[in-house]
Design an enzyme around this catalytic site. Structure first.
Site, PDB file in Angstrom:
ATOM      1  N   THR A 207       4.605   2.035   5.660  1.00  0.00           N
ATOM      2  CA  THR A 207       3.207   1.583   5.779  1.00  0.00           C
ATOM      3  C   THR A 207       2.500   2.466   6.793  1.00  0.00           C
ATOM      4  O   THR A 207       3.104   2.857   7.798  1.00  0.00           O
ATOM      5  CB  THR A 207       3.123   0.101   6.234  1.00  0.00           C
TER       6      THR A 207
ATOM      7  N   ASP B  32       2.980  -1.332  11.995  1.00  0.00           N
ATOM      8  CA  ASP B  32       2.930  -2.670  12.609  1.00  0.00           C
ATOM      9  C   ASP B  32       4.234  -3.456  12.462  1.00  0.00           C
ATOM     10  O   ASP B  32       4.233  -4.670  12.649  1.00  0.00           O
ATOM     11  CB  ASP B  32       1.763  -3.474  12.012  1.00  0.00           C
TER      12      ASP B  32
ATOM     13  N   ASP C 170       4.939  -5.188   5.923  1.00  0.00           N
ATOM     14  CA  ASP C 170       5.461  -6.508   6.297  1.00  0.00           C
ATOM     15  C   ASP C 170       5.461  -7.482   5.128  1.00  0.00           C
ATOM     16  O   ASP C 170       6.382  -8.287   4.991  1.00  0.00           O
ATOM     17  CB  ASP C 170       4.689  -7.057   7.501  1.00  0.00           C
TER      18      ASP C 170
ATOM     19  N   ARG D 247      -2.259  -6.058   9.809  1.00  0.00           N
ATOM     20  CA  ARG D 247      -2.318  -7.387  10.427  1.00  0.00           C
ATOM     21  C   ARG D 247      -3.324  -7.362  11.585  1.00  0.00           C
ATOM     22  O   ARG D 247      -4.507  -7.218  11.383  1.00  0.00           O
ATOM     23  CB  ARG D 247      -0.934  -7.834  10.907  1.00  0.00           C
TER      24      ARG D 247
ATOM     25  N   GLY E  33       0.831  -1.210   0.000  1.00  0.00           N
ATOM     26  CA  GLY E  33       0.000   0.000   0.000  1.00  0.00           C
ATOM     27  C   GLY E  33       0.863   1.257   0.000  1.00  0.00           C
ATOM     28  O   GLY E  33       1.929   1.268   0.605  1.00  0.00           O
TER      29      GLY E  33
ATOM     30  N   ASP F  40       0.372   1.506   8.772  1.00  0.00           N
ATOM     31  CA  ASP F  40      -0.101   0.682   9.891  1.00  0.00           C
ATOM     32  C   ASP F  40       0.774   0.720  11.140  1.00  0.00           C
ATOM     33  O   ASP F  40       0.329   0.328  12.217  1.00  0.00           O
ATOM     34  CB  ASP F  40      -0.225  -0.780   9.454  1.00  0.00           C
TER      35      ASP F  40
ATOM     36  N   ARG G 221       0.839  -4.751  -5.895  1.00  0.00           N
ATOM     37  CA  ARG G 221       0.938  -6.027  -5.191  1.00  0.00           C
ATOM     38  C   ARG G 221       1.230  -7.055  -6.288  1.00  0.00           C
ATOM     39  O   ARG G 221       0.581  -7.065  -7.316  1.00  0.00           O
ATOM     40  CB  ARG G 221      -0.356  -6.341  -4.462  1.00  0.00           C
TER      41      ARG G 221
HETATM   42  P1  ATP Z   1       0.861  -2.640   3.582  1.00  0.00           P
HETATM   43  O1  ATP Z   1       1.346  -2.691   5.017  1.00  0.00           O
HETATM   44  O2  ATP Z   1       0.601  -1.280   3.128  1.00  0.00           O
HETATM   45  O3  ATP Z   1      -0.287  -3.609   3.327  1.00  0.00           O
HETATM   46  P2  ATP Z   1       2.655  -4.632   2.554  1.00  0.00           P
HETATM   47  O4  ATP Z   1       4.041  -4.538   2.087  1.00  0.00           O
HETATM   48  O5  ATP Z   1       2.398  -5.447   3.791  1.00  0.00           O
HETATM   49  O6  ATP Z   1       2.089  -3.159   2.680  1.00  0.00           O
HETATM   50  P3  ATP Z   1       1.432  -6.699   0.897  1.00  0.00           P
HETATM   51  O7  ATP Z   1       0.354  -6.605  -0.120  1.00  0.00           O
HETATM   52  O8  ATP Z   1       1.230  -7.608   2.052  1.00  0.00           O
HETATM   53  O9  ATP Z   1       1.743  -5.206   1.362  1.00  0.00           O
HETATM   54  O10 ATP Z   1       2.788  -7.170   0.169  1.00  0.00           O
HETATM   55  C1  ATP Z   1       3.288  -6.479  -0.964  1.00  0.00           C
HETATM   56  C2  ATP Z   1       3.924  -7.448  -1.918  1.00  0.00           C
HETATM   57  O11 ATP Z   1       5.022  -8.109  -1.293  1.00  0.00           O
HETATM   58  C3  ATP Z   1       3.032  -8.580  -2.401  1.00  0.00           C
HETATM   59  O12 ATP Z   1       2.174  -8.180  -3.440  1.00  0.00           O
HETATM   60  C4  ATP Z   1       4.054  -9.591  -2.889  1.00  0.00           C
HETATM   61  O13 ATP Z   1       4.539  -9.261  -4.165  1.00  0.00           O
HETATM   62  C5  ATP Z   1       5.184  -9.398  -1.870  1.00  0.00           C
HETATM   63  N1  ATP Z   1       5.067 -10.458  -0.858  1.00  0.00           N
HETATM   64  C6  ATP Z   1       4.243 -10.480   0.213  1.00  0.00           C
HETATM   65  N2  ATP Z   1       4.364 -11.641   0.892  1.00  0.00           N
HETATM   66  C7  ATP Z   1       5.258 -12.389   0.204  1.00  0.00           C
HETATM   67  C8  ATP Z   1       5.806 -13.706   0.351  1.00  0.00           C
HETATM   68  N3  ATP Z   1       5.444 -14.491   1.357  1.00  0.00           N
HETATM   69  N4  ATP Z   1       6.714 -14.121  -0.569  1.00  0.00           N
HETATM   70  C9  ATP Z   1       7.103 -13.323  -1.583  1.00  0.00           C
HETATM   71  N5  ATP Z   1       6.611 -12.092  -1.793  1.00  0.00           N
HETATM   72  C10 ATP Z   1       5.704 -11.617  -0.919  1.00  0.00           C
END
Ligand code: ATP
Length: 329
Positions: free
Chosen positions: A129, A133, A106, A176, A14, A131, A75
């Site tokens: 982020t 978190d 995360d 989360r 995000g 969040d 994503r």
């Molecule tokens: P926000 O906190 O704003 O949601 P975020 O980084 O947690 O941000 P996610 O959508 O959870 O957002 O993850 C972003 C991207 O990171 C995913 O679209 C994917 O490409 C990659 N990613 C997340 N988890 C994994 C994983 N277990 N293995 C490989 N890539 C991952």
């Protein structure tokens, strides 16, 4: 890190206000220290597709004050697969990208950790982020701006709540299982209660709130509630429906802030945080650090191994729950 290779930078997950300030800081610190930088577009999607271009100091002019991310974010389903990460690694070699700075939450840092375990790549993460978190850093880039936005919105909702003697359930985002935005925006806006995951005890939080007899001294109430994706027993609508059913005498409304919380000009705190963390990411690379998140703790820059930042839940300060309870009588 060799100086004939590029430092790649991407934003993922995000969007969060202050990401641009971090891109600027990484780019300028790298160039100041004799490195070349490539901006990778649309997060891991762009890394796989090779969507990148060299960034100059001018490319990052006049972006510190802008929300969102000039590199765009996405994503990426493909990056969660071994084949996708193989393609990403091939692109890095083809594009001469020797190290990667990943700005995200995360999920993004989990992706970076797995990638760095599978391939000989150096990844540095920055917590980006709303969040807040991520474990090991007191603040994440974007959190302070989102918090201020929520407080501004709740101040406006309060005018209506007071004028009409209403209870407003205001729904805010959560990462989360973390209710940082909800708890702190409730304190800062003088809300009567916050319903957050960390305070989930056997006691029914709504009963507790109503049971405190808020109507005795107040004719309007604001309750901040964390969103509850996929769970019907949470979220502002759920609590409003319950009040309508169980306490039909009350005039109840719901306001879901949604995407209003994400964008907008970053606060001064987020600009400073992003500038410090972005600068520190390059310092970390020069110190040969890898596979760490750069964070801030007690106003000092800290390096947090990816597994720690991702795996550990960041606890909310329970004193904040007490503060809100005591101040909302
Ligand atoms: P926000 O906190 O704003 O949601 P975020 O980084 O947690 O941000 P996610 O959508 O959870 O957002 O993850 C972003 C991207 O990171 C995913 O679209 C994917 O490409 C990659 N990613 C997340 N988890 C994994 C994983 N277990 N293995 C490989 N890539 C991952």
């Amino acid at each position: 890190m060799k100086k004939d290779e590029y430092i790649g930078i991407l934003t993922s997950g995000g969007d969060a206000s202050g990401m641009n300030a971090a891109i600027r800081a990484v780019t300028r610190t790298a160039i100041f220290n004799g490195f070349k930088v490539k901006g990778i577009y649309r997060g891991y999607e762009g890394l796989i597709a090779g969507e990148s271009r060299e960034l100059t100091t001018e490319d990052v002019s006049s972006i510190i004050q802008r929300g969102g991310t000039i590199l765009k974010t996405a994503r990426s389903e493909a990056f969660t697969t071994p084949e996708g990460r193989r393609e990403a690694y091939d692109t890095m070699r083809k594009e001469k990208i020797g190290a990667l700075v990943v700005i995200g939450g995360d999920g993004s840092l989990t992706g970076a950790r797995i990638f760095a375990e599978e391939y000989p790549v150096t990844c540095i993460g920055l917590p980006g982020t709303i969040d807040n978190d991520l474990y090991g850093t007191d603040f994440t880039i974007g959190y302070d701006t989102a918090l201020n936005t929520i407080v501004e919105c709740v101040d406006k909702i309060r005018d209506t709540a007071t004028s009409h003697d209403r209870i407003f359930f205001v729904e805010v985002m959560m990462g989360r299982d973390a209710g940082f935005l909800a708890q702190n925006s409730a304190i800062a806006s003088g809300a009567e209660a916050a319903i957050i995951p960390e305070d989930r005890t056997d006691a029914d939080q709504l009963e507790t709130f109503i049971g405190r007899g808020f109507r005795k001294t107040k004719n309007s109430s604001i309750v901040i509630v964390t969103e509850s994706p996929g769970n019907k027993n949470g979220g502002a609508m759920h609590y409003a429906d319950r009040v309508k059913r169980e306490y039909p005498g009350y005039d109840v409304r719901v306001s879901i802030l949604g995407h209003l919380q994400r964008g907008g000009a970053p606060s001064a705190n987020d600009r400073i945080l992003a500038s410090r963390l972005g600068e520190a990411a390059i310092q970390a690379l020069m110190e040969d650090q890898h596979n760490i998140m750069v964070g801030i703790h007690n106003n000092e820059i800290v390096y947090v191994p990816f597994d720690q930042a991702i795996k550990n839940d960041k606890p909310i300060d329970k004193n904040l729950i007490r503060v809100l309870n005591e101040l909302s009588i």
